[in-house]
Design a protein around this motif. Sequence first.
Motif, PDB file in Angstrom:
ATOM      1  N   ARG A 198       0.848  -1.209   0.000  1.00 48.77           N
ATOM      2  CA  ARG A 198       0.000   0.000   0.000  1.00 48.77           C
ATOM      3  C   ARG A 198       0.874   1.247   0.000  1.00 48.77           C
ATOM      4  NH1 ARG A 198      -3.257  -3.142   3.402  1.00 48.77           N
ATOM      5  NH2 ARG A 198      -2.298  -2.324   5.300  1.00 48.77           N
ATOM      6  N   TRP A 199       1.922   1.217   0.844  1.00 49.87           N
ATOM      7  CA  TRP A 199       2.838   2.353   0.970  1.00 49.87           C
ATOM      8  C   TRP A 199       3.565   2.582  -0.359  1.00 49.87           C
ATOM      9  CZ3 TRP A 199       8.252   2.193   0.746  1.00 49.87           C
ATOM     10  CH2 TRP A 199       8.909   3.336   1.185  1.00 49.87           C
ATOM     11  N   ALA A 244       1.363   4.205  -2.977  1.00 50.14           N
ATOM     12  CA  ALA A 244       1.179   5.641  -2.752  1.00 50.14           C
ATOM     13  C   ALA A 244       2.399   6.415  -3.243  1.00 50.14           C
ATOM     14  CB  ALA A 244       0.938   5.898  -1.261  1.00 50.14           C
ATOM     15  N   ALA A 292       2.533   6.443  -7.053  1.00 52.80           N
ATOM     16  CA  ALA A 292       1.563   7.384  -7.628  1.00 52.80           C
ATOM     17  C   ALA A 292       2.078   8.816  -7.521  1.00 52.80           C
ATOM     18  CB  ALA A 292       0.225   7.238  -6.909  1.00 52.80           C
ATOM     19  N   ALA A 293       2.664   9.145  -6.337  1.00 54.14           N
ATOM     20  CA  ALA A 293       3.202  10.496  -6.137  1.00 54.14           C
ATOM     21  C   ALA A 293       4.340  10.763  -7.110  1.00 54.14           C
ATOM     22  CB  ALA A 293       3.685  10.645  -4.693  1.00 54.14           C
TER      23      ALA A 293
END
Lengths: 171, 185
Positions: free
Chosen positions: A112-113, A116, A119-120
Amino acid sequence: MDEKFHETGDEEDVLRRFRFAGSGGGNGGAADPNLLAAYVDGTASPDDREAAERAMLADPAVLDAVRDLREAADAALPELPAGLIPRIREALGHAGPPAAFAFSSKRAAFSRWKMAVAAALVLFAGIAGYWLGQTRGVDGTAEEAAIRTELAKEWEWESYEFLEVAWIPEN
Amino acid sequence: MDHDGALLQACLRGEEPARNEFVARFAPVIHGAVRRTLGGKPRDPSLDEEDVSQEVFLRLFKDGCRLLGTYDPARASLASWLFLVARSTAIDLVRRKRPVTVPFEGNLHDPVQEPPKASGERIEIPPDLLSTQQRLVMHLLFERGWDVREVARLMGVTEQTVRSMKHKALEKLRMVLRKETAQME
């Protein structure tokens, strides 16, 4: 025994000259139980089959493990001693309440981390790319105009003369 | 997902009823592996089959099922995997409990014995001459002295396949010997 056989001696003579074990590479006994179990179950891929066979050649302990598993697969299971199952359950209870597979939850959290951050990064790269494209596009246009002007000029014959002077023969 | 797969997943989630069912379901496999491994092995008399079976389960569920979590259901059956884990745990415990031995102080003149020399010089098998399967067949038949039936059983192939692999390997080895002989002459 065929004719070719007599040219080099008997089977034992041939075999005495070669050594087969330990020559197949492998990982020296650290064979993955998943790999060996798949080999015996017949579910191993061709590459995994070869890896298991290399491990057996390299380490007699691996060979014994595979042999044992084959034999056990064909044999009936022995009778369980009375009281063994409650005893094991009790020992597990003493060891503590069952915990979820930690690696699994850590891996999920890490995924999950990672998603993220990825995506950033993609967003940042997109913005930066757009900005660079815009600014370099203006500069590029100016550079391009200068090059076009230079190329549009008449050819100057003196430049050939310069090349002739600059040329140095090999001998 | 089959029943064993669902049971495993429930164990990995930390569900106690699943752990209890897992013990009942796989205790015969693990105890069978332990009994087979310890049978005939010289060991500390205090190391009994039930203790070792229990230790296997403790290791499987230790640290949030860290060991059990390494099983890959896509590759092999859980029973086969558990057998191998139980077997290696038993071997590990036998090694740890091995009685301490007093070093023998006699015959110190020749601590390293040289292996007996072969009658003929060994020839290196060219790396790609034999396949891994052919090497294994030759090793089992001629260096371990197994019969064709045993080799076929271990490798999960037919006896005819073993004979064929042996024949092809021998052909290739004879060719190498012929070349060696020709070079020497």
